[in-house]
Scaffold this active site. Structure first.
Site, short mmCIF file in Angstrom:
data_model
loop_
_atom_site.label_atom_id
_atom_site.label_comp_id
_atom_site.label_asym_id
_atom_site.label_seq_id
_atom_site.Cartn_x
_atom_site.Cartn_y
_atom_site.Cartn_z
N PHE A 146 12.24 4.85 2.73
CA PHE A 146 12.52 4.17 4.04
C PHE A 146 12.29 2.79 3.87
O PHE A 146 12.70 1.92 4.72
CB PHE A 146 11.45 4.85 5.13
CG PHE A 146 9.89 4.45 4.75
CD1 PHE A 146 9.56 3.68 4.85
CD2 PHE A 146 9.42 5.45 3.78
CE1 PHE A 146 8.21 2.96 4.71
CE2 PHE A 146 8.07 5.04 3.49
CZ PHE A 146 7.38 3.92 3.90
N GLY A 147 11.38 2.30 3.07
CA GLY A 147 11.17 0.74 2.70
C GLY A 147 9.62 0.79 2.24
O GLY A 147 9.27 1.41 1.28
N VAL A 165 0.78 -1.15 -0.03
CA VAL A 165 -0.04 -0.11 0.05
C VAL A 165 0.71 1.19 -0.05
O VAL A 165 0.21 2.34 -0.14
CB VAL A 165 -0.93 0.22 1.01
CG1 VAL A 165 -2.00 -1.02 1.11
CG2 VAL A 165 -0.14 -0.12 2.52
N GLY A 166 2.22 1.25 0.11
CA GLY A 166 3.10 2.35 0.00
C GLY A 166 4.65 1.89 0.24
O GLY A 166 4.75 0.86 0.60
N LYS A 174 5.17 -2.51 8.67
CA LYS A 174 6.01 -1.67 8.13
C LYS A 174 7.55 -2.39 8.03
O LYS A 174 7.96 -2.76 8.89
CB LYS A 174 6.18 -0.45 8.90
CG LYS A 174 6.99 0.82 8.36
CD LYS A 174 7.16 1.86 9.26
CE LYS A 174 7.94 2.96 8.74
NZ LYS A 174 7.82 4.16 9.82
N VAL A 209 5.30 -0.42 3.25
CA VAL A 209 3.99 -0.64 3.81
C VAL A 209 3.20 -1.62 3.36
O VAL A 209 2.71 -1.25 2.40
CB VAL A 209 3.50 0.71 4.17
CG1 VAL A 209 2.35 0.23 5.39
CG2 VAL A 209 4.31 1.62 4.98
N ASP A 232 8.59 14.95 12.85
CA ASP A 232 8.44 14.89 11.64
C ASP A 232 6.90 15.03 11.24
O ASP A 232 5.85 14.09 10.59
CB ASP A 232 8.75 13.37 11.10
CG ASP A 232 8.75 13.21 9.38
OD1 ASP A 232 8.76 14.55 8.88
OD2 ASP A 232 8.81 12.39 8.83
#
Length: 441
Positions: free
Chosen positions: A25-26, A20-21, A43, A28, A141
């Site tokens: 960073f990696g 989904v994303g 994640k 999800v 953030d």
């Protein structure tokens, strides 16, 4: 060695995986927990970007900050991802938020939500941040993409990858990392100093900019790159409050006053989140039915957005109108300063293209044909690269990041990645471009 609390889950517990994303960073994923019968988010962080120790720190921060307004962690994932080979991956298993984020909501609505929902989002974020600070944690953030929404559009804070124990709450002589986290548009003026060590006032400033973004329904400074923001924010420029001048809404004046106090140039003059909560609580609708109606209105709009027949069934033309109508800042200017705009040399008004159901070949052709225009106008280069993820080699990422201007970054991205990347890479770039610069496509 750092350890993760809670239970560890593997592939035997999860099914129906769906990406989904993704970003620098990696990844999800959404997955269904077989025993629980509901979806969770998993994640997975790139080891090169976020080693195991950092993963532990993020998980521990989530546990310390666990409350109604902060994303809940269920445990740790360890296993082989579907179609991901035989290597063992480490990750965090947490709540799955059905409605995405405030950022994705803004894009789907093409503007801000109704005012009762704006005020509730402002209050829920303040509650989450107040709890975070009470646990001697900072977020660092805070931005629309890190405020996630559940099925009823209630907000929860997410992404504690940059969270640190608050230096303003410690009496020890522990050395700090000196890292400055967060997206540059939400960073306070003092954070652009090389020797800056984050304190809680960092989050309060970010919250002020976030309030503006929620109420305006768009990102601040749409055409400003890092260099421009780094120059202008310490000089006192902020998002334009005058976009709300023609709006009549009970509580809006108080919200504007709160956001301007939060983004004050002096960290000492910014309110605590406890004070913010006192303000936002009074902004909540007096009649519960108001928020119920606002949520229902937005959810209906979201259903129409994904419906293949929505455009045909809406003959009044109201579907494309914002749910509230403050004057929207245009993308052909950089909206800095409470009473001013700084004009740019952008020519993107002439760069509007049809995007009806383009396939990968069409998208790749667009990227090739419009190289000069894109190099000239794309400012969110690093954000787009984050979405491309592994498609951009780590060495190339570092080389692009080191470039001084957005044009140099875009030129390097073309030369190092897009030119030889093939249709899939160019199509992914196009999709990311559409997300960050919709008027360019």
């Amino acid at each position: 060695m750092a350890t993760l609390s809670h239970k560890t889950f593997g592939n035997e517990s999860l099914e129906k995986w769906e990406l989904v994303g993704h970003g620098g960073f990696g990844y999800v994923y959404k997955a269904r927990h077989k025993g629980w019968g509901f979806d969770v988010a998993v994640k997975i962080l790139h080891e090169s970007v976020c080693p195991f120790k950092a993963l532990c720190e993020e998980a521990n921060c989530m546990d310390m900050a666990s409350c109604e307004f902060v994303l809940r962690r269920y445990g740790t994932y360890q296993g082989c991802l579907p179609d991901g080979g035989t290597s063992i991956q480490q990750g965090i298993m947490m709540e799955f938020m059905e409605r995405g984020s405030v950022q994705s909501l803004q894009k789907k609505l093409s503007g801000p939500p109704p005012w009762p929902l704006v005020f509730r989002l402002a209050h829920q974020v303040a509650l989450g941040m107040n709890f975070l600070h009470s646990q001697n944690l900072m977020h660092q953030d805070l931005k629309p993409s890190n405020v996630l929404l559940n099925s009823d559009l209630n907000a929860k804070l997410a992404d504690f990858g940059l969270a640190r124990v608050s230096t303003s709450a410690l009496n020890s002589n522990t050395e700090t990392t000196g890292e400055i986290g967060g997206s540059y548009k939400y960073m306070p003026p003092e954070a652009f100093e090389p020797s800056y060590e984050p304190v809680r006032a960092f989050d309060v400033y970010s919250y002020g900019i976030l309030l503006w973004s929620i109420a305006a329904g768009t990102e601040p400074y749409p055409m400003a790159d890092y260099a421009r923001v780094e120059l202008r924010i310490p000089l006192g420029d902020r998002p334009l409050s005058k976009v709300f001048d023609q709006v009549k809404a009970d509580g809006l004046e108080e919200l504007i006053d709160l956001m301007t106090r939060c983004w004050d140039h002096s960290p000492l003059e910014r309110p605590t989140f406890k004070k913010c909560v006192e303000v936002t609580e009074n902004l909540l609708p007096k009649q519960p039915q108001e928020i119920h109606d606002a949520v229902g209105q937005v959810l209906k709009r979201l259903v129409q957005t994904v419906s293949p027949t929505s455009n045909r069934s809406n003959t009044s033309g109201a579907f494309n109108a914002p749910l509230q109508t403050p004057e929207q800042p245009t993308n052909d200017s950089v909206d800095f300063g409470r009473f001013q705009k700084i004009e740019t040399s952008s020519t993107q008004d002439s760069a509007c293209y049809s995007t009806k159901r383009m396939n990968n070949k069409d998208k790749a052709k667009f990227v090739d044909d419009n190289r000069a225009m894109l190099i000239q106008n794309v400012s969110e280069v690093m954000a787009i690269i984050e979405e491309l993820g592994d498609m951009v080699h780590g060495e190339t990422y570092s080389l692009i990041d080191a470039k001084a201007t957005s044009r140099e970054k875009m030129r390097a991205l073309y030369d190092r990645t897009l030119r030889s990347g093939g249709e899939q890479v160019k199509a992914a770039f196009y999709d990311a471009l559409k997300s960050h610069h919709p008027r360019l496509v």
